[in-house]
Design an enzyme around this catalytic site. Sequence first.
Site, mmCIF file in Angstrom:
data_model
loop_
_atom_site.group_PDB
_atom_site.id
_atom_site.type_symbol
_atom_site.label_atom_id
_atom_site.label_comp_id
_atom_site.label_asym_id
_atom_site.label_seq_id
_atom_site.Cartn_x
_atom_site.Cartn_y
_atom_site.Cartn_z
ATOM 1 N N ASP A 258 108.863 -69.786 17.636
ATOM 2 C CA ASP A 258 109.336 -70.606 16.412
ATOM 3 C C ASP A 258 108.117 -71.726 16.101
ATOM 4 O OD1 ASP A 258 112.741 -72.083 16.424
ATOM 5 O OD2 ASP A 258 111.026 -72.247 14.869
HETATM 6 C C1 GLC Z 1 112.771 -73.676 12.309
HETATM 7 C C2 GLC Z 1 113.988 -72.994 13.357
HETATM 8 C C3 GLC Z 1 113.991 -71.668 12.910
HETATM 9 C C4 GLC Z 1 113.318 -71.217 11.505
HETATM 10 C C5 GLC Z 1 112.199 -71.588 11.673
HETATM 11 C C6 GLC Z 1 111.300 -71.014 10.320
HETATM 12 O O1 GLC Z 1 112.201 -74.754 12.936
HETATM 13 O O2 GLC Z 1 113.993 -73.602 14.512
HETATM 14 O O3 GLC Z 1 115.390 -71.221 13.156
HETATM 15 O O4 GLC Z 1 113.585 -69.576 11.650
HETATM 16 O O5 GLC Z 1 111.767 -72.839 11.911
HETATM 17 O O6 GLC Z 1 111.953 -71.853 9.171
#
Ligand code: GLC
Length: 717
Positions: A258
């Site tokens: 993430d």
């Molecule tokens: C965010 C979220 C994740 C998302 C990613 C890209 O922090 O935790 O669910 O897909 O970043 O946007």
Amino acid sequence: MDIKKLLSEMTLKEKIGQLVQLGAKFFADGAGADETGPLAQMNVTEEEIACVGSTLNFMGADVMRGIQTKYLKTNRIPMLFMQDVLHGYRTIYPIPLGLGASFDTETVRECSAMAAKEAALGGVHVNFSPMVDLARDARWGRVMETTGEDPYLNSVMAKAMVEGFQGDMGRYNVAACTKHFAAYGAVEAGRDYNTVDVSRRTLNEFYLSAYKATVDAGVKMFMTAFTLFDGIPVTANKELICGILRGQWGFDGVIITDYNAVREMKTHGYVPDYKCAAQSALSAGIDVEMMSVTFIKYIEDLIKEGSVSEADIDRSVLRVLKLKDDLGLFENPFRSADADELERVALSEEHRSIACGAAERSAVLLKNDGLLPFSEDIKSVAVIGPHANTGEILGFWHCGGRFEDTVTVYDGIKKLVPNARVEYAEGCLAMLDSTDGGGIAEAVALAKRSEAVVLCLGEHWGDSGEGNSKLNLELPEIQYRLFEEVSKVNSNVAVLLFTGRPLAIGRLDKSARAILNMWFPGTEGGSAAANLLFGKVNPSGKLSMTFPACTGQCPIYYNHFNTSRPRPDDGRRYAYTSSYIDGPNRPLYPFGFGLSYTSFSISAVKLSVKAISFGRSLTASVTVKNTGYRGGHAVVQLYIRDKYASCVRPVKELKGFKKIYLNSGEEAAVEFTVCEDMLAFYHSDGKRAAEAGEFTVFIGEDSDTENCADFILTERL
Ligand code: GLC
């Protein structure tokens, strides 16, 4: 493309670039400071950025084409484009928590396929969805992204989403990415990014099944969570990634972290520096680092010092190349990006109809004393409240959805009852700190001169979703005041609730005549609301997550253990029982609950046999009858209880459901096969198996049902 041959020809710099993902702002002209700021402190250079192999958070086919065209001038391997398309790309449908409440996998599959088509035309290759975390605490803002508190419901919904998004991986499909592995939903106190501390047995029993369902459905990618498991950041957790995901489940797709999660290992206190963070992530089996650049900065050194082998890097690069090949990017780097076709397809009548139907089937009628449905002959309707005439009912992750494209509740009602006088008053704002700027008086005046009131209350979409945890699940005081003042002058007030989470609305439940929960319903939310309010459609949604009587009950969920001193459910106070001295144990509305404009009876549970041996099954059946005056859908739910076992078992577990339509007076037999696998559970040694013993089968309309029959599972008959 012969990706192995390509790999053999790649430089180490090229390989490392394939394992890093930066936001689109780094590649489009005029990179935004908000994304480049923190990374600028890591002095990532233009040269390093130029070889990064994937990007995220871009909008539109033209932007994608521009970035890809420029990128291919200096790179021979096309860039991969990823986006969060949680519940629609431009045509937005209900939040996943609402989709779960539809108890309708066909609706979920259809919505996902629609979103995939629009996203693919918008240049998206990989969708950071489904989010399949189990949610038990409504204080956590991200419950809106889940399909709720039940492992079985989440598993069948997750499968439907992967199938809808990926289809046959054709032109109108995108690769799906399951997130956030694993147990992100267990954040303590419902506070986002907080500590997760669950036992392996709990992880196996409640949290993992939905992730596994997506592997079985052929999902192409996984994303790890920000959080810990057993004191180790998931992003560096070999037991979860190598042991379970890749080992036990055999997942060999790409695993991405993430956002900035590799660097955050240092913040967790797991590593002393970013070099160790990179090494920890790589050795745990992570392939791609999202929005941090430790891989760029340190992989070369890590290889030189022997902490990471180039063979490991090659394995990760090969997974990324295979994904790009599966998407056909080597033949066509722009894949399905087509701005003109997207304009024709998005928000088309067909897509709006899909979104509207999903919103209708996701809505949950929580209370109705007969006020609803309103008659279409109504003379005047007051549409009041912060959500009455706003397009901001799309939810937190509304991707390319535009508020101006939304059918508001006011629009929807005006269109449905054109001969009625339909007027609107905001009353107050949806923000938590909203105060009465004179709007209540105006709303009261309108309510006074109207036959009925549709009062649109709930939370602001920006108070839901990522990073938006709440200490208090009550509606803002101003909204209760609006309800009370309007109710003083009009006795026909129906409340529409807009929310990304269960709310503690006991005060409303006490005095409202009708409450219809719309969740955040999406682009056609107003049309769906009008169709439901005026009975064009009979509500059929059932709660995918328990609504607490008060915030203090959280986390609260139906599939709990009995404890040694359960409180008798008679509302009286009992000392020395598992209870509160200042409130009930019972939730406001239980999992699986939802009313209809008709009523159903369910006969006593019949079992084909009273005992089965291992490997055998029985049939549990009921007769369901529509005892009301209009047709409607019943969601017949099958729960099982294992009365005693070597690990205590929940008081109920959902093991099946069937959504059936019955006309008034019609009845139908509904059968479920109860097999050994439904009775299996994870033992403390990690093995999953059923145990001989006594079981109860419940079949009813929600998790409170006591309509049941007993049977035994025995070694031999
Ligand atoms: C965010 C979220 C994740 C998302 C990613 C890209 O922090 O935790 O669910 O897909 O970043 O946007």
